[in-house]
Design a protein around this motif. Structure first.
Motif, PDB file in Angstrom:
ATOM      1  N   MET A 114       0.848  -1.191   0.000  1.00 11.24           N
ATOM      2  CA  MET A 114       0.000   0.000   0.000  1.00 11.24           C
ATOM      3  C   MET A 114       0.887   1.246   0.000  1.00 11.24           C
ATOM      4  O   MET A 114       1.912   1.296   0.657  1.00 11.24           O
ATOM      5  CB  MET A 114      -0.904  -0.013   1.240  1.00 11.24           C
ATOM      6  N   ASN A 115       0.456   2.260  -0.764  1.00 11.89           N
ATOM      7  CA  ASN A 115       1.173   3.526  -0.840  1.00 11.89           C
ATOM      8  C   ASN A 115       0.307   4.666  -0.310  1.00 11.89           C
ATOM      9  O   ASN A 115      -0.924   4.551  -0.234  1.00 11.89           O
ATOM     10  CB  ASN A 115       1.572   3.826  -2.284  1.00 11.89           C
ATOM     11  N   LEU A 116       0.959   5.771   0.043  1.00 15.69           N
ATOM     12  CA  LEU A 116       0.283   6.938   0.597  1.00 15.69           C
ATOM     13  C   LEU A 116       0.642   8.161  -0.240  1.00 15.69           C
ATOM     14  O   LEU A 116       1.820   8.444  -0.449  1.00 15.69           O
ATOM     15  CB  LEU A 116       0.734   7.157   2.048  1.00 15.69           C
ATOM     16  N   ALA A 117      -0.377   8.882  -0.700  1.00 12.04           N
ATOM     17  CA  ALA A 117      -0.166  10.106  -1.477  1.00 12.04           C
ATOM     18  C   ALA A 117      -0.803  11.275  -0.737  1.00 12.04           C
ATOM     19  O   ALA A 117      -2.015  11.287  -0.513  1.00 12.04           O
ATOM     20  CB  ALA A 117      -0.760   9.978  -2.868  1.00 12.04           C
ATOM     21  N   LEU A 118       0.022  12.243  -0.364  1.00 17.02           N
ATOM     22  CA  LEU A 118      -0.433  13.434   0.350  1.00 17.02           C
ATOM     23  C   LEU A 118      -0.269  14.651  -0.556  1.00 17.02           C
ATOM     24  O   LEU A 118       0.720  14.756  -1.292  1.00 17.02           O
ATOM     25  CB  LEU A 118       0.388  13.636   1.630  1.00 17.02           C
ATOM     26  N   PHE A 119      -1.241  15.546  -0.501  1.00 17.64           N
ATOM     27  CA  PHE A 119      -1.241  16.715  -1.372  1.00 17.64           C
ATOM     28  C   PHE A 119      -1.476  17.988  -0.560  1.00 17.64           C
ATOM     29  O   PHE A 119      -2.452  18.065   0.198  1.00 17.64           O
ATOM     30  CB  PHE A 119      -2.368  16.628  -2.412  1.00 17.64           C
ATOM     31  N   ASP A 120      -0.611  18.974  -0.714  1.00 17.35           N
ATOM     32  CA  ASP A 120      -0.958  20.312  -0.274  1.00 17.35           C
ATOM     33  C   ASP A 120      -2.070  20.819  -1.198  1.00 17.35           C
ATOM     34  O   ASP A 120      -2.242  20.318  -2.314  1.00 17.35           O
ATOM     35  CB  ASP A 120       0.281  21.214  -0.358  1.00 17.35           C
ATOM     36  N   LEU A 121      -2.822  21.816  -0.739  1.00 21.15           N
ATOM     37  CA  LEU A 121      -3.946  22.315  -1.540  1.00 21.15           C
ATOM     38  C   LEU A 121      -3.615  23.627  -2.237  1.00 21.15           C
ATOM     39  O   LEU A 121      -3.580  23.702  -3.468  1.00 21.15           O
ATOM     40  CB  LEU A 121      -5.178  22.488  -0.647  1.00 21.15           C
ATOM     41  N   ASP A 122      -3.359  24.674  -1.458  1.00 21.42           N
ATOM     42  CA  ASP A 122      -3.237  26.012  -2.010  1.00 21.42           C
ATOM     43  C   ASP A 122      -1.958  26.180  -2.809  1.00 21.42           C
ATOM     44  O   ASP A 122      -0.863  25.853  -2.345  1.00 21.42           O
ATOM     45  CB  ASP A 122      -3.297  27.046  -0.886  1.00 21.42           C
ATOM     46  N   ASP A 153      -3.809   4.035  -4.147  1.00 17.82           N
ATOM     47  CA  ASP A 153      -3.068   4.689  -3.074  1.00 17.82           C
ATOM     48  C   ASP A 153      -4.038   5.334  -2.078  1.00 17.82           C
ATOM     49  O   ASP A 153      -5.098   5.843  -2.460  1.00 17.82           O
ATOM     50  CB  ASP A 153      -2.145   5.765  -3.641  1.00 17.82           C
ATOM     51  N   MET A 154      -3.676   5.346  -0.802  1.00 23.42           N
ATOM     52  CA  MET A 154      -4.429   6.110   0.182  1.00 23.42           C
ATOM     53  C   MET A 154      -4.088   7.583  -0.030  1.00 23.42           C
ATOM     54  O   MET A 154      -2.921   7.956  -0.029  1.00 23.42           O
ATOM     55  CB  MET A 154      -4.076   5.681   1.598  1.00 23.42           C
ATOM     56  N   CYS A 155      -5.107   8.411  -0.221  1.00 21.99           N
ATOM     57  CA  CYS A 155      -4.885   9.811  -0.600  1.00 21.99           C
ATOM     58  C   CYS A 155      -5.491  10.760   0.421  1.00 21.99           C
ATOM     59  O   CYS A 155      -6.601  10.532   0.914  1.00 21.99           O
ATOM     60  CB  CYS A 155      -5.505  10.094  -1.975  1.00 21.99           C
ATOM     61  N   ALA A 156      -4.767  11.834   0.708  1.00 19.68           N
ATOM     62  CA  ALA A 156      -5.257  12.860   1.622  1.00 19.68           C
ATOM     63  C   ALA A 156      -4.709  14.219   1.219  1.00 19.68           C
ATOM     64  O   ALA A 156      -3.549  14.332   0.807  1.00 19.68           O
ATOM     65  CB  ALA A 156      -4.860  12.557   3.062  1.00 19.68           C
TER      66      ALA A 156
END
Length: 221
Positions: free
Chosen positions: A1-9, A105-108
């Motif tokens: 399992m992979n994790l993908a994190l994203f800043d927004l602004d 991927d788990m995304c947040a």
């Protein structure tokens, strides 16, 4: 399992939703234009310079939420989405999110901007999880103060780790971890993941990414 994190602004959006919310409430006469607009611009410059005191900023930014009923704020936010956020939408950013979701991927989204402003934006992006600065509430109404650690600078690591722990997970649960961001303020979390990606980065982050061989990506081309 992979994790993908994203800043927004300025990462998934072509602009800053926190700043734009401030300008929106100015333009609609919800706060005094002269005072609020000047302070909003001042805090935004401090943010870009990496010198912003997050608690001073949150006292400023969350205060107006406490002065209006929640139902009225929800209607205003729908208007904000139409007038401000739709113009910041990036098709390439949506495609990037969709690519990670399709890969399983788990995304947040991990954002310093408060959850009232960002929640509807993240839902529109289709990202299933969000770690954001939390505005405190009592009986469903905002108090004007934050709750817990703001998701800002190193606070993003703490908030992400708390979120993972709530699901019985930790950094070691994932084969790869990505974080996409434009900002020098996100260097702590970028340095924590296995795959840091600088997205349309500010000069400080770009220089750091080039020195360390990080991937640099543009979603605005």
């Amino acid at each position: 399992m992979n994790l993908a994190l994203f800043d927004l602004d300025n990462t998934l959006l072509a602009g800053d939703s926190d700043y734009e919310w401030g300008q929106f409430i100015v333009d609609h006469g919800l706060v005094d234009r002269t005072e609020y607009e000047a302070r909003n611009a001042e805090f935004y410059e401090q943010y870009k310079a990496g010198t912003m005191n997050i608690f001073e900023y949150l006292a400023f930014a969350l205060g107006p939420l406490a002065k209006r009923p929640r139902a009225e704020l929800e209607v205003l936010h729908e208007q904000f989405m139409r007038e401000r956020v739709d113009g910041m939408w990036l098709p390439a950013a949506q495609a990037l999110v969709d690519q990670h979701i399709a890969a399983g991927d788990m995304c947040a989204v991990v954002t310093a901007t408060n959850a009232f402003v960002t929640g509807p934006i993240v839902r529109k992006l289709g990202v299933p999880h969000m770690v954001a600065t939390t505005p405190a509430q009592e009986a469903g109404e905002f108090t004007g103060a934050p709750r817990g650690t703001p998701a800002f600078q190193a606070g993003k690591i703490e908030r992400v780790e708390n979120w993972l722990e709530s699901m019985g997970l930790h950094w070691g649960s994932f084969e790869r971890t990505w974080f996409y961001s434009d900002s020098r303020n996100d260097l702590p979390l970028l340095e924590r993941v296995s795959d840091p990606v600088a997205v349309d980065p500010d000069p400080t982050l770009r220089a750091h990414a080039e020195r360390h061989g990080w991937k640099i990506l543009s979603l605005r081309g």
